[in-house]
Design a protein around this motif. Structure first.
Motif, PDB file in Angstrom:
ATOM      1  N   ALA A  90       1.563   9.094  -2.547  1.00 56.47           N
ATOM      2  CA  ALA A  90       1.082  10.011  -3.592  1.00 56.47           C
ATOM      3  C   ALA A  90       0.466  11.279  -3.011  1.00 56.47           C
ATOM      4  CB  ALA A  90       0.053   9.296  -4.471  1.00 56.47           C
ATOM      5  N   PHE A  91       0.006  11.218  -1.756  1.00 56.79           N
ATOM      6  CA  PHE A  91      -0.660  12.368  -1.147  1.00 56.79           C
ATOM      7  C   PHE A  91       0.249  13.153  -0.202  1.00 56.79           C
ATOM      8  CE2 PHE A  91      -3.917   9.201  -2.205  1.00 56.79           C
ATOM      9  CZ  PHE A  91      -4.636   9.947  -3.124  1.00 56.79           C
ATOM     10  N   THR A  92       1.544  12.880  -0.276  1.00 59.70           N
ATOM     11  CA  THR A  92       2.499  13.691   0.475  1.00 59.70           C
ATOM     12  C   THR A  92       2.868  14.916  -0.343  1.00 59.70           C
ATOM     13  OG1 THR A  92       4.417  12.504  -0.416  1.00 59.70           O
ATOM     14  CG2 THR A  92       3.442  11.647   1.632  1.00 59.70           C
ATOM     15  N   VAL A  93       3.338  15.927   0.314  1.00 62.21           N
ATOM     16  CA  VAL A  93       3.739  17.158  -0.374  1.00 62.21           C
ATOM     17  C   VAL A  93       4.843  16.866  -1.381  1.00 62.21           C
ATOM     18  CG1 VAL A  93       4.827  19.415  -0.082  1.00 62.21           C
ATOM     19  CG2 VAL A  93       3.038  18.669   1.504  1.00 62.21           C
ATOM     20  N   GLU A  94       5.804  16.012  -0.965  1.00 63.08           N
ATOM     21  CA  GLU A  94       6.936  15.711  -1.835  1.00 63.08           C
ATOM     22  C   GLU A  94       6.484  15.056  -3.136  1.00 63.08           C
ATOM     23  OE1 GLU A  94       8.113  15.301   2.500  1.00 63.08           O
ATOM     24  OE2 GLU A  94       6.487  14.617   1.216  1.00 63.08           O
ATOM     25  N   ILE A 114       1.256  10.989   7.048  1.00 62.58           N
ATOM     26  CA  ILE A 114       1.402   9.877   6.105  1.00 62.58           C
ATOM     27  C   ILE A 114       2.815   9.320   6.177  1.00 62.58           C
ATOM     28  CG2 ILE A 114       1.439   9.239   3.658  1.00 62.58           C
ATOM     29  CD1 ILE A 114      -0.751  11.367   3.214  1.00 62.58           C
ATOM     30  N   ASN A 115       3.798  10.205   6.158  1.00 61.48           N
ATOM     31  CA  ASN A 115       5.188   9.761   6.200  1.00 61.48           C
ATOM     32  C   ASN A 115       5.523   9.038   7.496  1.00 61.48           C
ATOM     33  OD1 ASN A 115       6.246  10.486   3.643  1.00 61.48           O
ATOM     34  ND2 ASN A 115       6.372  12.634   4.263  1.00 61.48           N
ATOM     35  N   LYS A 116       4.974   9.486   8.595  1.00 62.23           N
ATOM     36  CA  LYS A 116       5.205   8.817   9.873  1.00 62.23           C
ATOM     37  C   LYS A 116       4.667   7.394   9.839  1.00 62.23           C
ATOM     38  CE  LYS A 116       4.344   9.199  14.847  1.00 62.23           C
ATOM     39  NZ  LYS A 116       3.719  10.001  15.936  1.00 62.23           N
ATOM     40  N   GLN A 143      -0.845  20.449  -0.738  1.00 61.02           N
ATOM     41  CA  GLN A 143      -0.347  21.561   0.071  1.00 61.02           C
ATOM     42  C   GLN A 143      -0.400  21.291   1.575  1.00 61.02           C
ATOM     43  OE1 GLN A 143       0.880  24.306  -1.640  1.00 61.02           O
ATOM     44  NE2 GLN A 143       0.447  23.046  -3.435  1.00 61.02           N
ATOM     45  N   ASP A 144      -1.104  20.252   1.993  1.00 61.83           N
ATOM     46  CA  ASP A 144      -1.318  19.973   3.412  1.00 61.83           C
ATOM     47  C   ASP A 144      -0.089  19.329   4.035  1.00 61.83           C
ATOM     48  OD1 ASP A 144      -2.185  19.175   5.938  1.00 61.83           O
ATOM     49  OD2 ASP A 144      -4.226  18.796   5.239  1.00 61.83           O
ATOM     50  N   LYS A 145       0.800  20.146   4.609  1.00 55.12           N
ATOM     51  CA  LYS A 145       2.047  19.642   5.188  1.00 55.12           C
ATOM     52  C   LYS A 145       1.783  18.768   6.414  1.00 55.12           C
ATOM     53  CE  LYS A 145       6.612  19.683   5.620  1.00 55.12           C
ATOM     54  NZ  LYS A 145       6.811  19.043   6.923  1.00 55.12           N
ATOM     55  N   ALA A 146       0.823  19.121   7.221  1.00 58.64           N
ATOM     56  CA  ALA A 146       0.529  18.347   8.431  1.00 58.64           C
ATOM     57  C   ALA A 146       0.082  16.937   8.082  1.00 58.64           C
ATOM     58  CB  ALA A 146      -0.530  19.052   9.265  1.00 58.64           C
ATOM     59  N   LEU A 147      -0.811  16.821   7.122  1.00 59.32           N
ATOM     60  CA  LEU A 147      -1.279  15.501   6.692  1.00 59.32           C
ATOM     61  C   LEU A 147      -0.146  14.729   6.047  1.00 59.32           C
ATOM     62  CD1 LEU A 147      -3.414  13.370   6.167  1.00 59.32           C
ATOM     63  CD2 LEU A 147      -4.105  14.633   4.109  1.00 59.32           C
ATOM     64  N   SER A 148       0.669  15.435   5.283  1.00 59.30           N
ATOM     65  CA  SER A 148       1.811  14.799   4.640  1.00 59.30           C
ATOM     66  C   SER A 148       2.737  14.192   5.682  1.00 59.30           C
ATOM     67  CB  SER A 148       2.570  15.831   3.793  1.00 59.30           C
ATOM     68  OG  SER A 148       3.709  15.255   3.187  1.00 59.30           O
ATOM     69  N   ASP A 149       2.963  14.914   6.762  1.00 61.32           N
ATOM     70  CA  ASP A 149       3.822  14.407   7.836  1.00 61.32           C
ATOM     71  C   ASP A 149       3.213  13.177   8.492  1.00 61.32           C
ATOM     72  OD1 ASP A 149       5.649  16.393   7.343  1.00 61.32           O
ATOM     73  OD2 ASP A 149       4.963  17.692   8.980  1.00 61.32           O
ATOM     74  N   PRO A 197       0.783  -1.239   0.000  1.00 59.54           N
ATOM     75  CA  PRO A 197       0.000   0.000   0.000  1.00 59.54           C
ATOM     76  C   PRO A 197       0.811   1.284   0.000  1.00 59.54           C
ATOM     77  CG  PRO A 197       0.028  -0.955   2.197  1.00 59.54           C
ATOM     78  CD  PRO A 197       0.673  -1.962   1.274  1.00 59.54           C
ATOM     79  N   ASP A 198       2.107   1.217   0.245  1.00 60.25           N
ATOM     80  CA  ASP A 198       2.887   2.419   0.513  1.00 60.25           C
ATOM     81  C   ASP A 198       2.764   3.506  -0.545  1.00 60.25           C
ATOM     82  OD1 ASP A 198       5.109   3.811   2.108  1.00 60.25           O
ATOM     83  OD2 ASP A 198       5.942   3.750   0.075  1.00 60.25           O
TER      84      ASP A 198
END
Length: 566
Positions: free
Chosen positions: A472-476, A494-496, A486-492, A466-467
Motif C-alpha cells: 500500500a505504501f509503494t508508489v504504484e 518495499i518492493n525488494k 511520492q517516495d520512490k526510494a522507499l517504494s523500491d 503481511p504483503d
C-alpha cells in the motif's frame, strides 16, 4: 492475534509446492430481547441450554438472516473491492484458509486438491478436483481457471482487482493490450493447470485464498455477458451457496447447493437485507427476525444485561484497523512536516477510550494484530501537540492551515471521530473541514486524490499475509489508494523486501521498514485495531466467524436450532 499466536501459514506447505487492502467495508449487523431458554456461550459458538424457558421465536425457519451495509455494485468479484461477503459463499477458489483449534491458520486444498511449486519458486502446478459442478451443471475444469485469469486481465473488462493476477507472467502485457493471452497460464489437461510468475513471489499461494481469486465458469460468463454478476442464471460458482434472487436495494437471497463437492451447508440458505438502520436491526434481532448484528461500544453494557443476548455475545479481534490516510497529492500533505504534525496532534489513547470502549489495540506500525510479523512492542508514535506546532512553523504554515477530511457517509460513527480530530488539530492551528460524501463518490474521490487532504479509513486483511499492507505504501499502489505516495526510494525498498523467497527473512525485511513508513515519512497514521462485539440469535449453533471476523464465514457450518422457530 498478538505475536505469540501468529498464523502458521507456510509450515508443511512449501514442501508441496494469501491484501489485497481493500477497503473493507464492514457489515452493519446489530441486538436485544427476552429469554426463552437461557443460552451459555461456548468457545466454538455452540449454545448450551438451561432449564429456564423463554418465548424467543423466529419466523425464519432454517434460513439465516443477515444485513448488508449497502447494496452491492455487482456479484462479479473482479469488479468490486467492497462487496466480498456474498461472492465468498457462491464461488470457490483454488485454495482456502483453515482455522485450526489452536488459532493458527493454514492454506488447504479447495478446487485444487494438491499443488507443486517449482524449485525456483516461480511455477505453481495445480491438480484439480474431478467431478466438481458449477451451479449451472457445468463441470469445473482447468479451462475455467484460464478463463478466470484472462477475464481479469482483459482491458475491456475494466476489472478493479487486477492486482490479484498481475504477477503472473504476461498478465500485464494482456492488461496493457500488448498480448491476446496471459503467457504464464497453461492448461496441461482438463484437471491440471500451471501458473508461472514473472519472478518468485512467496505470498502468491496465500493470495489465491482471497475473494478476488474466485473461479468463474466460462460458459456462464460468456453467455450471460452483462447479466453476469446480477442474474442468478448466469452468476454461478461452485460454492456451498447458490445465488437465488436479488431485489435491488432490498434483499439478496442465497440457497444451499445440495451438489456441493465438500461438506454441505446445514442451513437452507441466507437472506441478506439492505438499508436496515441500527435501531431497526436491534428491534429485528429482539423479535427473532434477524440473526446477527454488530454491537457498538455504547450498546455493549445493555447487551451484557439482556437475559437472552448476554450469553450470545461474540467477540472478535479484527485482523485490521482504522487509520488516517494522508493524500500526498494535496500540496500541504506532501510535506512530511505537516504529516508528522497531524500525527503528533492526535491523541489516539483518547480516541480508543471514546470510540473503542478502551478495548482496542493502538497500532504503531504497518501491521495490525493477527497478521504474521505483527509485534506487540513497537516504538510508539509520539503524542506531542507542542512539537507539532514547531513542525508547522518549520514548514512555514504556523499562521494558519486548512485541511479537508473526506468522510464516507456509510460509516456514521466516523463523524464523531472526525469532530474529535477536528478539535485536536485546532489546538495546533489547523482548521479541519469535514467533507461527507456517499460511498460511491468517496471511493471515486479517493482514487482521483483530488479535493481532500486526509481520510479515516478501515482496512481488514483479505488474506493472512503481511504483503499487501506494505504494498500500500509503494508508489504504484499509491496511485489508487488515496495515499499518492511520492517516495520512490522507499517504494523500491518495499518492493525488494516483498520478493524475498524465505518467509522469515521476507517478514523481517518488511517490518524493518516500519520506522521509515510510520516514523520518518509518516505516510499514514495507524489508529486502532478494534475488538468487535456482536450479538447472535440464540438459535444459532456451531457459529464461527471467519478469521477476519466476517459473519459470512459462519454460514457454511452454522446450525439452526428448530425449537426457536415459530
Amino acid at each position: 492475534m498478538i505475536k505469540n499466536k501468529q498464523f502458521n501459514l507456510y509450515g508443511g506447505i512449501m514442501k508441496k509446492k494469501i491484501f489485497s487492502i481493500f477497503l473493507a467495508a464492514m457489515l452493519l449487523l446489530t441486538a436485544c430481547g427476552k429469554n426463552e431458554n437461557k443460552v451459555a456461550k461456548t468457545n466454538n459458538g455452540n449454545s448450551v441450554k438451561s432449564e429456564e424457558q423463554t418465548d424467543y421465536k423466529s419466523p425464519n425457519g432454517n434460513t439465516m438472516v443477515l444485513t448488508l451495509f449497502q447494496n452491492p455494485k455487482t456479484l462479479d468479484i473482479q469488479k468490486t473491492n467492497a462487496d466480498y461477503f456474498i461472492p465468498l459463499q457462491i464461488y470457490d477458489r483454488l485454495v482456502d484458509v483453515k482455522v485450526n483449534d489452536d488459532g493458527t491458520n493454514e492454506i488447504v486444498p479447495s478446487l485444487a486438491e494438491k499443488w507443486d511449486i517449482s524449485e525456483d519458486g516461480k511455477t505453481y502446478t495445480f491438480y484439480l478436483r474431478k467431478g466438481v459442478k458449477f451451479h449451472n451443471g457445468e463441470e469445473f475444469k482447468a479451462d475455467d481457471v484460464l478463463f478466470t485469469i484472462e477475464k481479469m486481465m482483459d482491458p475491456k473488462e475494466a476489472a478493479v482487482n487486477t492486482y490479484q493476477f498481475e504477477k503472473i507472467e504476461g498478465a500485464l502485457d494482456k492488461l496493457n493490450g500488448k498480448a491476446d493471452s496471459v503467457k504464464g497460464v497453461k492448461v496441461i489437461d482438463d484437471y491440471t493447470v500451471s501458473i508461472t510468475l514473472d519472478q518468485p513471489f512467496p505470498p502468491f499461494l496465500a493470495s489465491l485464498t482471497g475473494a478476488p481469486a474466485s473461479i468463474f465458469n466460462r460458459k456462464a460468463v460468456e453467455e450471460g455477458k452483462d447479466k453476469f454478476g446480477f442474474d442468478p442464471e448466469y452468476t454461478v460458482g461452485t460454492g456451498y451457496m447458490k445465488f437465488k434472487d436479488w431485489a435491488q436495494d432490498k434483499e439478496i437471497n442465497l440457497v444451499r447447493n445440495d451438489d456441493y463437492f465438500g461438506e454441505k451447508a446445514n442451513i437452507d440458505g441466507v437472506r441478506y437485507l439492505m438499508n436496515i438502520d441500527s435501531s431497526t436491526s436491534k428491534m429485528m434481532l429482539e423479535n427473532g427476525e434477524l440473526d446477527f448484528r454488530k454491537i457498538s461500544s455504547a450498546e455493549l453494557d445493555s447487551y451484557k444485561e439482556n437475559p437472552i443476548f448476554k450469553d450470545n455475545i461474540v467477540d472478535s479481534q479484527r485482523a485490521g484497523m482504522d487509520y488516517i490516510s494522508f493524500n500526498q497529492k494535496d500540496p500541504n500533505m506532501a510535506k512530511v512536516e505537516v504529516r508528522k504534525a497531524v500525527s503528533m496532534a492526535i491523541d489516539r489513547d483518547l480516541i480508543n477510550k471514546t470510540f473503542y470502549n478502551g478495548e482496542g489495540t493502538i497500532v504503531n506500525g504497518v501491521l495490525p494484530p493477527g497478521i504474521p510479523g505483527y509485534e506487540v512492542e513497537q516504538e510508539k508514535i509520539e503524542y506531542n501537540p507542542e512539537k507539532a506546532k514547531e513542525l508547522l512553523k518549520e514548514a512555514g504554515l504556523d499562521k494558519g492551515l486548512t485541511l479537508i477530511s473526506l468522510q464516507n457517509s456509510t460509516y456514521e460513527e466516523d463523524q464523531a471521530k472526525n469532530e474529535m480530530i477536528q478539535s485536536m488539530l485546532k489546538n495546533i492551528g489547523i482548521d479541519l473541514q469535514i467533507k461527507t460524501v456517499d460511498a460511491t463518490s468517496y471511493y471515486d474521490i479517493l482514487t482521483k486524490g483530488e479535493g481532500f487532504s486526509m481520510s479515516i479509513e478501515p482496512v481488514t486483511a483479505d488474506v493472512p499475509d503481511p504483503d499487501d499492507f506494505y504494498q500500500a505504501f509503494t508508489v504504484e499502489a499509491g496511485e489508487s489508494n488515496g495515499l499518492k505516495v511520492q517516495d520512490k526510494a522507499l517504494s523500491d525498498e518495499i518492493n525488494k523486501a516483498r520478493f524475498i523467497i524465505n518467509q522469515e527473512e521476507r517478514i523481517k525485511a518488511l517490518t524493518s521498514l516500519d520506522k521509515k513508513i510510520v516514523g520518518e515519512q509518516a505516510l499514514y497514521l495507524p489508529l486502532v485495531s478494534d475488538l468487535n462485539h456482536f450479538a447472535k440469535s440464540p438459535r444459532l449453533d456451531n457459529f464461527k466467524l471467519s478469521w477476519q471476523g466476517w459473519v459470512c464465514g459462519s454460514t457454511h457450518f452454522v446450525k439452526i436450532d428448530p425449537k426457536y422457530n415459530k
